[in-house]
Design a protein around this motif. Sequence first.
Motif, PDB file in Angstrom:
ATOM      1  N   SER A  83      20.420  23.385  26.110  1.00 51.71           N
ATOM      2  CA  SER A  83      19.862  22.249  26.840  1.00 51.71           C
ATOM      3  C   SER A  83      20.679  20.984  26.579  1.00 51.71           C
ATOM      4  CB  SER A  83      18.406  22.016  26.434  1.00 51.71           C
ATOM      5  OG  SER A  83      18.338  21.575  25.093  1.00 51.71           O
ATOM      6  N   ILE A 128       9.954  23.654  20.701  1.00 48.45           N
ATOM      7  CA  ILE A 128      10.652  24.848  21.169  1.00 48.45           C
ATOM      8  C   ILE A 128      11.545  24.420  22.323  1.00 48.45           C
ATOM      9  CG2 ILE A 128      10.424  27.134  22.204  1.00 48.45           C
ATOM     10  CD1 ILE A 128       7.614  27.288  20.934  1.00 48.45           C
ATOM     11  N   THR A 129      12.810  24.799  22.271  1.00 48.73           N
ATOM     12  CA  THR A 129      13.738  24.408  23.334  1.00 48.73           C
ATOM     13  C   THR A 129      14.838  25.450  23.456  1.00 48.73           C
ATOM     14  OG1 THR A 129      15.005  22.549  24.232  1.00 48.73           O
ATOM     15  CG2 THR A 129      15.219  22.975  21.845  1.00 48.73           C
ATOM     16  N   ASN A 130      15.770  25.197  24.346  1.00 45.56           N
ATOM     17  CA  ASN A 130      16.901  26.091  24.553  1.00 45.56           C
ATOM     18  C   ASN A 130      18.136  25.482  23.903  1.00 45.56           C
ATOM     19  OD1 ASN A 130      19.319  27.281  26.075  1.00 45.56           O
ATOM     20  ND2 ASN A 130      17.610  28.559  26.759  1.00 45.56           N
ATOM     21  N   ASN A 170       9.466  30.135  28.732  1.00 45.69           N
ATOM     22  CA  ASN A 170      10.262  30.461  27.541  1.00 45.69           C
ATOM     23  C   ASN A 170      10.494  31.961  27.476  1.00 45.69           C
ATOM     24  OD1 ASN A 170      10.146  27.813  26.171  1.00 45.69           O
ATOM     25  ND2 ASN A 170       7.959  28.255  26.144  1.00 45.69           N
ATOM     26  N   ASP A 171      11.595  32.339  26.873  1.00 44.62           N
ATOM     27  CA  ASP A 171      11.860  33.738  26.553  1.00 44.62           C
ATOM     28  C   ASP A 171      12.054  33.797  25.043  1.00 44.62           C
ATOM     29  OD1 ASP A 171      12.714  36.311  26.124  1.00 44.62           O
ATOM     30  OD2 ASP A 171      14.393  36.211  27.537  1.00 44.62           O
ATOM     31  N   LEU A 172      10.976  34.123  24.334  1.00 44.26           N
ATOM     32  CA  LEU A 172      11.034  34.107  22.869  1.00 44.26           C
ATOM     33  C   LEU A 172      11.961  35.176  22.305  1.00 44.26           C
ATOM     34  CD1 LEU A 172       7.287  33.359  22.058  1.00 44.26           C
ATOM     35  CD2 LEU A 172       9.187  31.763  22.381  1.00 44.26           C
ATOM     36  N   TYR A 183      17.350  30.237  16.057  1.00 48.44           N
ATOM     37  CA  TYR A 183      16.575  31.161  16.878  1.00 48.44           C
ATOM     38  C   TYR A 183      15.107  31.216  16.453  1.00 48.44           C
ATOM     39  CZ  TYR A 183      15.042  35.728  18.677  1.00 48.44           C
ATOM     40  OH  TYR A 183      14.342  36.755  19.268  1.00 48.44           O
ATOM     41  N   PHE A 184      14.232  31.070  17.426  1.00 44.11           N
ATOM     42  CA  PHE A 184      12.786  31.103  17.220  1.00 44.11           C
ATOM     43  C   PHE A 184      12.357  32.348  16.444  1.00 44.11           C
ATOM     44  CE2 PHE A 184       8.478  32.194  18.534  1.00 44.11           C
ATOM     45  CZ  PHE A 184       7.816  30.981  18.436  1.00 44.11           C
ATOM     46  N   ASP A 225      15.003  35.629  23.576  1.00 43.97           N
ATOM     47  CA  ASP A 225      16.349  35.113  23.830  1.00 43.97           C
ATOM     48  C   ASP A 225      16.821  34.326  22.607  1.00 43.97           C
ATOM     49  OD1 ASP A 225      18.641  33.714  24.630  1.00 43.97           O
ATOM     50  OD2 ASP A 225      17.762  33.005  26.505  1.00 43.97           O
ATOM     51  N   ASN A 256      18.824  32.095  22.389  1.00 44.78           N
ATOM     52  CA  ASN A 256      19.021  30.683  22.701  1.00 44.78           C
ATOM     53  C   ASN A 256      17.719  29.902  22.674  1.00 44.78           C
ATOM     54  OD1 ASN A 256      21.910  30.310  23.204  1.00 44.78           O
ATOM     55  ND2 ASN A 256      21.569  31.836  24.802  1.00 44.78           N
ATOM     56  N   THR A 257      16.590  30.577  22.502  1.00 42.16           N
ATOM     57  CA  THR A 257      15.313  29.897  22.328  1.00 42.16           C
ATOM     58  C   THR A 257      15.211  29.522  20.858  1.00 42.16           C
ATOM     59  OG1 THR A 257      14.303  31.129  24.133  1.00 42.16           O
ATOM     60  CG2 THR A 257      12.809  30.076  22.563  1.00 42.16           C
TER      61      THR A 257
END
Length: 138
Positions: A54, A49-51, A110-112, A84-85, A114, A116-117
């Motif tokens: 990044s 999981i990342t942005n 994390n902001d699940l 997107y997650f 968002d 961008n996640t």
Amino acid sequence: MKNWNEEAKKTMKERFGKDAVMALATMENGMPSVRYVNAYYEDGAFYIITNARSGKMRQIKKEPRVALAGEWFTAHGMGIDLGYFGKEENRGVAEKLKQVFSQWIDNGHNDLGDENTIILCVKLTDGILLSHGTRYEF
């Protein structure tokens, strides 16, 4: 991995089929960058999981070949942005990652929600696993 025997597959699942801290290396302008990531292994790939914004993702978009290293394991692979997650296509892997990373996933890092996640998938292409005096290569 298809070239591995059952013992190698079992060892991969035991070591990395959970929240595993791995070193992930990327390249940019001929210079390597390495950082630790939390990763989960399943069926020849690691999931992270990342942005989307990044540095690692910026570098992977330009050069998708990456390297991973963990407990007596080193490999190369292709970094694939699954997006997107929370998108429907990622539901299955996202649910697994929520369970695997349950110790920290809701700690504010994390902001699940968002967009961008994202989920980064690293499909392994070659590597070496060492276990109890045995060397497995694929």
